[in-house]
Write an enzyme that holds these catalytic residues in place. Structure first.
Site, short mmCIF file in Angstrom:
data_model
loop_
_atom_site.label_atom_id
_atom_site.label_comp_id
_atom_site.label_asym_id
_atom_site.label_seq_id
_atom_site.Cartn_x
_atom_site.Cartn_y
_atom_site.Cartn_z
N HIS A 8 -5.47 -0.01 -14.96
CA HIS A 8 -6.46 -1.08 -15.11
C HIS A 8 -7.75 -0.55 -15.70
O HIS A 8 -8.35 -1.17 -16.57
CB HIS A 8 -6.70 -1.77 -13.76
CG HIS A 8 -5.76 -2.90 -13.53
ND1 HIS A 8 -4.46 -2.70 -13.16
CD2 HIS A 8 -5.92 -4.25 -13.66
CE1 HIS A 8 -3.85 -3.87 -13.05
NE2 HIS A 8 -4.72 -4.82 -13.36
N LYS B 150 -0.51 -7.69 -3.28
CA LYS B 150 -0.65 -8.13 -1.90
C LYS B 150 -2.12 -8.06 -1.54
O LYS B 150 -2.85 -7.21 -2.05
CB LYS B 150 0.18 -7.26 -0.96
CG LYS B 150 -0.31 -5.82 -0.89
CD LYS B 150 0.30 -5.06 0.27
CE LYS B 150 -0.06 -3.59 0.24
NZ LYS B 150 -1.08 -3.21 1.22
S1 SF4 Z 1 3.75 -1.23 4.13
FE1 SF4 Z 1 2.11 0.21 4.60
S2 SF4 Z 1 2.39 1.90 3.20
FE2 SF4 Z 1 3.55 0.18 2.42
S3 SF4 Z 1 2.19 -0.90 0.99
FE3 SF4 Z 1 1.93 -1.85 2.99
S4 SF4 Z 1 0.21 -0.77 3.92
FE4 SF4 Z 1 0.93 0.49 2.23
#
Ligand code: SF4
Lengths: 187, 280
Positions: free
Chosen positions: A38, A103
């Site tokens: 990015h 996310k």
């Molecule tokens: S599950 Fe845990 S290690 Fe995996 S992306 Fe999410 S916060 Fe990061």
């Protein structure tokens, strides 16, 4: 929960049909890019130079995959936290980016830009990298191999699962979902 | 004195790095399954199903549960009657991480220097917590820790007058601020007491306690129950999209403190709560 089976690249019409909270299954190509990519794309845009791929209508997936085991096209490949890309995102949306998968929360500026440029932000299930990798069929390096896991790659996906978080109408599935189930005020 | 060659420590750490990343601990799995039962949101249920399916795929394929295979956090308790031979212990630990992460197709996520750094390409160095204990055994825990949840952790130097109310507020604020970022449902590790650096260690240590096991001090166990209940009233839910199951567990560790200080640390652990241990 409404379900949409979408093919990339995305157009205005497809994006307009998506509402926060809907389920999406994407087929076609998505491009991987995270922090360093990015930064570099942002620099190219500010210098008026072309990006390593035609971004119009495309979807970027914020991911840094694990290395592929022999016989596999990719290792586990779940989403990374999108907020780290917020600083660079409005410029990419202005350049024609239509969709993002990651996310976590986006900034106010990004949500505004999503409305202005008619785009969509979707979440994949964080920490479900082994499951998500199954929907990735081909991987091709596009740019910046030196970035390792952070390089830009083109993934051919089939029914890649995601959930709409921010739509063009300004809705936010995180805020709505949390408000619905919150039964405590912060002390 | 019992002699142990450090190469044995390297081998063990290499194995644990891989096993930790492929196999979700049974206690965490059980907590996710009961979370699935408790969750009322349809989206939340679907997400928990995906998380459960994912760990099953990881287990069968020996693939990382999550692509962020973490910074390798290694805890070693060395018995004081052990004599280590064959090389430098710290180097042996890093050799184990190097081997485990390379041969196990785990992601290399370490850069140095921290500003404008380059990837070290073998996920070293590990974060190493060494402890000398009685006996002639070596107890090793490898706990890979991803960036997403670590970034949502926080530490606050409170004053004694803030008391339990201050702790409650800080824990809830921290989990609330994290929202969807740390991949909920999370496990919340809380440290209270000690000093600035020790309280962070306590919070991390709390994450290693098996899910379902309360603190031995009754008043701290009560606090754990209360905090877990309140966290799950925040409504964040699986992946932050709303629901009843925001946290699977909350563990609190405490230590004596200075009369003037009241340090509190909150270490957030995502549902990919990976750790594996062995005794040499
Ligand atoms: S599950 Fe845990 S290690 Fe995996 S992306 Fe999410 S916060 Fe990061």
């Amino acid at each position: 929960m409404k379900e949409h089976y979408l093919t990339t690249p995305l157009n205005d019409e497809a994006v307009a049909a998506l509402r926060a909270g809907d389920r999406v299954y994407l087929t076609g190509y998505v491009y991987t890019a995270r922090d360093s990519a990015h930064q570099r794309m942002f620099e190219l845009l500010s210098e008026g130079k072309p990006l390593p791929f035609d971004i119009v209508g495309q979807v970027i997936y914020y991911v840094g995959p694990a290395p592929a085991k022999p016989g596999r096209v990719i290792g586990s490949a779940g989403p990374t936290t999108s907020g780290r890309m917020d600083k660079f995102t409005p410029a990419l949306l202005a350049a024609g980016l239509k969709g993002m998968i990651g996310k976590g929360l986006r900034s106010r500026e990004v949500k505004e830009a999503i409305k202005t440029y008619k785009a969509v932000y979707m979440a994949a299930v964080g920490g479900a990298g082994a499951l998500i990798a199954r929907s990735i069929r081909e991987v091709e390096l596009v740019a910046w191999e030196d970035l390792g896991t952070e390089a830009v790659r083109r993934l051919r996906v089939e029914n890649f699962p995601a959930i709409v978080v921010n739509d063009i109408y300004g809705a936010d599935a995180y805020e709505e979902g949390t408000a619905k189930y919150r039964t405590i005020e912060l002390p | 004195m019992r002699e142990v060659n450090v190469s044995e420590i390297s081998e063990t750490i290499a194995r644990l790095s891989q096993e930790a990343n492929y196999f979700l601990p049974e206690d965490v799995l059980a907590a996710l399954q009961s979370g699935r039962q408790a969750e009322e949101s349809a989206t939340g249920q679907a997400i928990l199903d995906e998380i459960l399916e994912n760990q099953q795929i990881a287990r069968t394929e020996q693939a990382p549960i999550c692509q962020d295979t973490g910074l390798a956090v290694v805890f070693i308790d060395i018995g004081q009657d052990v004599h280590l031979v064959g090389g430098d212990l710290r180097e042996a630990v890093n050799e184990g991480v190097r081997k485990g992460y390379t041969e196990g197709y785990l992601r290399k996520s370490v850069v140095f220097p921290p500003v404008r750094g380059k990837n070290t390409n073998d996920n070293t160095p590990a974060i190493l917590h060494l402890n000398i204990v009685p006996g002639d055994k070596i107890h090793i825990v490898v706990a890979p820790k991803g960036g997403g949840s670590e970034n949502m952790s926080a530490l606050k130097m409170m004053v004694p007058a803030d008391g339990l109310d201050g702790v409650r507020r800080f824990v809830l604020e921290t989990v609330s601020k994290g929202g969807s970022n740390p991949c909920p449902p999370v496990i919340v590790g809380v440290g209270i007491g000690g000093n600035f650096e020790h309280v962070a260690y306590l919070a991390k240590k709390a994450l290693l306690r098996p899910v379902g096991q309360y603190n031995a001090l009754p008043e701290i166990a009560d606090l754990e129950k209360e905090l877990l209940g309140k966290i799950n009233q925040l409504g964040i839910g699986p992946m932050g999209l709303g629901g009843k199951v925001t946290a699977l567990w909350c563990a609190v560790e405490v230590a004596p403190r200075h009369i003037a200080s009241f340090p509190v640390a909150v270490n957030i652990q995502c549902h990919a709560a990976r750790h594996k241990e062995a005794v040499i």
